[in-house]
Design a protein around this motif. Structure first.
Motif, PDB file in Angstrom:
ATOM      1  N   ASP A  17       1.107  -3.577   4.678  1.00 19.93           N
ATOM      2  CA  ASP A  17       1.715  -2.548   5.537  1.00 19.93           C
ATOM      3  C   ASP A  17       3.122  -2.891   6.001  1.00 19.93           C
ATOM      4  N   GLN A  18       3.620  -4.055   5.680  1.00 21.04           N
ATOM      5  CA  GLN A  18       4.866  -4.507   6.312  1.00 21.04           C
ATOM      6  C   GLN A  18       5.477  -5.686   5.560  1.00 21.04           C
ATOM      7  N   PHE A  19       6.781  -5.850   5.802  1.00 28.08           N
ATOM      8  CA  PHE A  19       7.451  -7.069   5.330  1.00 28.08           C
ATOM      9  C   PHE A  19       8.586  -7.402   6.283  1.00 28.08           C
ATOM     10  N   SER A  53      12.886   1.086 -13.283  1.00 22.55           N
ATOM     11  CA  SER A  53      13.050   1.973 -12.121  1.00 22.55           C
ATOM     12  C   SER A  53      12.020   3.099 -12.131  1.00 22.55           C
ATOM     13  N   TYR A  54      11.517   3.470 -13.309  1.00 24.88           N
ATOM     14  CA  TYR A  54      10.445   4.471 -13.407  1.00 24.88           C
ATOM     15  C   TYR A  54       9.290   4.100 -12.471  1.00 24.88           C
ATOM     16  N   GLU A  55       8.937   2.801 -12.511  1.00 26.13           N
ATOM     17  CA  GLU A  55       7.768   2.368 -11.746  1.00 26.13           C
ATOM     18  C   GLU A  55       8.080   2.330 -10.245  1.00 26.13           C
ATOM     19  N   ILE A  56       9.303   1.982  -9.893  1.00 28.51           N
ATOM     20  CA  ILE A  56       9.668   1.938  -8.474  1.00 28.51           C
ATOM     21  C   ILE A  56       9.529   3.333  -7.850  1.00 28.51           C
ATOM     22  N   VAL A  57      10.152   4.355  -8.470  1.00 25.19           N
ATOM     23  CA  VAL A  57      10.134   5.684  -7.829  1.00 25.19           C
ATOM     24  C   VAL A  57       8.782   6.391  -7.971  1.00 25.19           C
ATOM     25  N   SER A  58       8.077   6.150  -9.081  1.00 20.03           N
ATOM     26  CA  SER A  58       6.819   6.887  -9.240  1.00 20.03           C
ATOM     27  C   SER A  58       5.691   6.275  -8.400  1.00 20.03           C
ATOM     28  N   ARG A  59       5.847   5.018  -7.966  1.00 18.96           N
ATOM     29  CA  ARG A  59       4.780   4.404  -7.173  1.00 18.96           C
ATOM     30  C   ARG A  59       5.049   4.404  -5.681  1.00 18.96           C
ATOM     31  N   ILE A  60       6.289   4.594  -5.265  1.00 18.53           N
ATOM     32  CA  ILE A  60       6.553   4.576  -3.827  1.00 18.53           C
ATOM     33  C   ILE A  60       5.863   5.799  -3.213  1.00 18.53           C
ATOM     34  N   GLY A  61       5.247   5.643  -2.077  1.00 18.91           N
ATOM     35  CA  GLY A  61       4.520   6.789  -1.510  1.00 18.91           C
ATOM     36  C   GLY A  61       3.673   6.335  -0.344  1.00 18.91           C
ATOM     37  N   GLY A  62       2.372   6.302  -0.550  1.00 15.23           N
ATOM     38  CA  GLY A  62       1.475   5.831   0.509  1.00 15.23           C
ATOM     39  C   GLY A  62       1.742   6.552   1.815  1.00 15.23           C
ATOM     40  N   ALA A  88       0.830  -1.209   0.000  1.00 23.91           N
ATOM     41  CA  ALA A  88       0.000   0.000   0.000  1.00 23.91           C
ATOM     42  C   ALA A  88       0.868   1.264   0.000  1.00 23.91           C
ATOM     43  N   ASP A  89       2.135   1.097   0.330  1.00 25.48           N
ATOM     44  CA  ASP A  89       3.070   2.232   0.315  1.00 25.48           C
ATOM     45  C   ASP A  89       3.937   2.204  -0.948  1.00 25.48           C
ATOM     46  N   GLY A  90       3.595   1.337  -1.876  1.00 26.95           N
ATOM     47  CA  GLY A  90       4.325   1.285  -3.141  1.00 26.95           C
ATOM     48  C   GLY A  90       5.504   0.331  -3.149  1.00 26.95           C
ATOM     49  N   VAL A  91       5.656  -0.478  -2.098  1.00 24.07           N
ATOM     50  CA  VAL A  91       6.693  -1.514  -2.111  1.00 24.07           C
ATOM     51  C   VAL A  91       6.111  -2.695  -2.887  1.00 24.07           C
ATOM     52  N   PRO A  92       6.672  -3.029  -4.041  1.00 26.04           N
ATOM     53  CA  PRO A  92       6.012  -4.035  -4.881  1.00 26.04           C
ATOM     54  C   PRO A  92       5.875  -5.380  -4.166  1.00 26.04           C
ATOM     55  N   ARG A  93       4.725  -6.003  -4.293  1.00 23.46           N
ATOM     56  CA  ARG A  93       4.519  -7.325  -3.703  1.00 23.46           C
ATOM     57  C   ARG A  93       5.464  -8.340  -4.347  1.00 23.46           C
ATOM     58  N   HIS A  94       5.859  -8.060  -5.589  1.00 25.41           N
ATOM     59  CA  HIS A  94       6.824  -8.914  -6.287  1.00 25.41           C
ATOM     60  C   HIS A  94       8.180  -8.996  -5.589  1.00 25.41           C
ATOM     61  N   ALA A  95       8.418  -8.098  -4.618  1.00 23.97           N
ATOM     62  CA  ALA A  95       9.729  -8.078  -3.957  1.00 23.97           C
ATOM     63  C   ALA A  95       9.874  -9.224  -2.960  1.00 23.97           C
ATOM     64  N   GLY A  96       8.757  -9.909  -2.649  1.00 20.49           N
ATOM     65  CA  GLY A  96       8.803 -10.998  -1.675  1.00 20.49           C
ATOM     66  C   GLY A  96       9.853 -12.035  -2.049  1.00 20.49           C
ATOM     67  N   ASN A  97      10.685 -12.409  -1.090  1.00 21.54           N
ATOM     68  CA  ASN A  97      11.755 -13.412  -1.285  1.00 21.54           C
ATOM     69  C   ASN A  97      12.756 -13.034  -2.377  1.00 21.54           C
ATOM     70  N   ARG A  98      12.799 -11.766  -2.783  1.00 20.38           N
ATOM     71  CA  ARG A  98      13.730 -11.361  -3.844  1.00 20.38           C
ATOM     72  C   ARG A  98      14.581 -10.157  -3.472  1.00 20.38           C
ATOM     73  N   ALA A  99      13.936  -9.137  -2.905  1.00 19.16           N
ATOM     74  CA  ALA A  99      14.655  -7.869  -2.709  1.00 19.16           C
ATOM     75  C   ALA A  99      15.528  -7.918  -1.458  1.00 19.16           C
ATOM     76  N   GLU A 100      16.312  -6.853  -1.296  1.00 21.47           N
ATOM     77  CA  GLU A 100      17.157  -6.693  -0.119  1.00 21.47           C
ATOM     78  C   GLU A 100      17.038  -5.265   0.381  1.00 21.47           C
ATOM     79  N   VAL A 101      17.316  -5.086   1.673  1.00 19.54           N
ATOM     80  CA  VAL A 101      17.399  -3.739   2.239  1.00 19.54           C
ATOM     81  C   VAL A 101      18.701  -3.653   3.029  1.00 19.54           C
TER      82      VAL A 101
END
Ligand SMILES: *Cc1c(COP(=O)(O)O)cnc(C)c1O
Length: 384
Positions: free
Chosen positions: A318-320, A359-368, A289-302
């Protein structure tokens, strides 16, 4: 800097730097594209930083976006290019915005709305994207009508322009074909008696990769925000004396909870990840809901405490959850989703790859529910 629960940090000096660097590299005037809330960086702050970096023009999709720039005090040249019948062209003309027409019907609407004010009009021709713009069979007639209206003093044709379909693939044959078609359109416009102030075809990728397509102006969106429009293909703009493009957006959240789990425990909805050893999990309080793609599950890093931490299980609304291994961490620690990459944090480009997008979609959708703040030289060190 005091961090809240979740912050988007926009570095205005980075936008200024990128615009100035691109302007110098392109060697022609620049339109910075600030549509979609400045690709998530903030319409008005991004627009102002772009002006300070040397942007002659700002570009937006909608009339509302153009009017918002004026309401924020921008007085420079602004072009908008996407309307439906019945939109308030009069407001745009009144606000000194250049409007784009794709068709004779749209031209007629603009002429009616201008009410004698000599509206500034640009004509968009479709050279092969098959999205907006006048189709080839209508160019001649549209240019002829524009010239008639211009002679009658009802409009001034300030531009003729088009848009590439494959500019991030420099060897794609569509690029040559589109540029040849654009040259045909310019010849027809000239034959109709038009002498547009600006002819423009290139977005960020084309401006970087296709020097011959720069004409009088380049329309730069993504690169202005420091992201690479053609990853792995774009020239490196770095020199010994100055950095290359600098990503202007960072996204950081503070861990809500840290807990130990045993081997065999599974994480998040659907239990898509199971610990094969005891480990420490950190709860990051942002989600799709804050623009963190659900596709990031088990893939992304922070980045937490200087190290990359893998996302475990599904991203929720709301969380991961991230895996901290056996390292010590505490609630309140910063988890950097993305940023410049200079401190080891991922970039928006890496998120794009993890999530099968751009990356266009990552930055333009992050928000919430992220709190967005702007950092400038004068505010550095205080609250963003
Ligand atoms: C969004 C947009 C741009 C900017 O594209 P980038 O790839 O971000 O540089 C340029 N022109 C038009 C018509 C656009 O819609």
């Amino acid at each position: 800097m005091t961090r809240g629960r979740a912050d988007i940090v926009v570095e205005l000096p980075a936008i200024r730097h990128n615009v100035a660097l691109l302007r110098q590299h392109a060697g022609v005037p620049v339109m910075t594209v600030v549509k979609a809330d400045g690709y998530g960086h903030g319409l008005a702050p991004a627009g102002q930083a772009a002006r300070e970096g040397g942007a002659t023009w700002l570009g937006v999709a909608t009339i509302d976006e153009a009017l918002a720039l004026r309401a924020a005090g921008d007085t420079g040249r602004v072009l908008c290019w996407l309307t439906v019948p019945g939109e308030d062209h009069a407001a745009a003309i009144e606000a000194d915005v250049d409007v784009t027409v794709y068709s004779r019907a749209e031209l007629a609407e603009v002429v009616a709305a201008a009410a004698g004010r000599a509206a500034r009009v640009q004509v968009k021709v479709d050279t092969g994207l098959s999205r907006g713009g006048a189709p080839r069979g209508e160019w001649e007639e549209l240019f002829r009508r524009c010239a008639d209206e211009e002679r009658a003093g009802r409009i001034r044709v300030t531009g003729v322009w088009s848009h590439f379909a494959c500019s991030d693939e420099p060897d794609h044959p569509a690029n040559d074909a589109q540029q040849a078609a654009f040259d045909d359109a310019l010849a027809l416009a000239a034959a109709a008696g038009l002498s547009p102030e600006v002819r423009h075809l290139s977005n960020s990728a084309a401006a970087l990769l296709r020097p011959a397509a720069r004409y009088d102006l380049v329309r730069l969106g993504l690169a202005s925000y420091g992201l690479d429009p053609a990853p792995g293909r774009s020239p490196d703009l770095r020199t010994a004396h100055r950095p290359g493009l600098l990503p202007a957006m960072g996204a950081v959240a503070r861990l809500a909870m840290v807990k130990r789990v045993a081997a065999g425990e599974s994480v998040s909805y659907g239990h898509t990840w199971t610990a094969d050893r005891p480990t420490t999990l950190g709860l990051v309080p942002v989600g799709y809901a804050d623009g963190v793609p659900r596709h990031a599950g088990n893939r992304a890093e922070v980045l937490v405490r200087g190290k990359r931490r893998p996302v475990r299980g599904r991203v929720c609304m709301d969380q991961f959850v991230v895996d901290l291994g056996d390292d010590h961490a505490e609630p309140g620690d910063e988890a950097w989703l993305f940023g410049t990459g200079l401190l080891g944090e991922p970039t928006a480009q890496e998120w794009a790859e993890w999530c099968d997008t751009i990356s266009y979609e990552i930055v333009s959708r992050i928000g919430g529910r992220f709190r967005r703040g702007w950092v400038d030289e004068s505010t550095r060190g205080s609250n963003a």
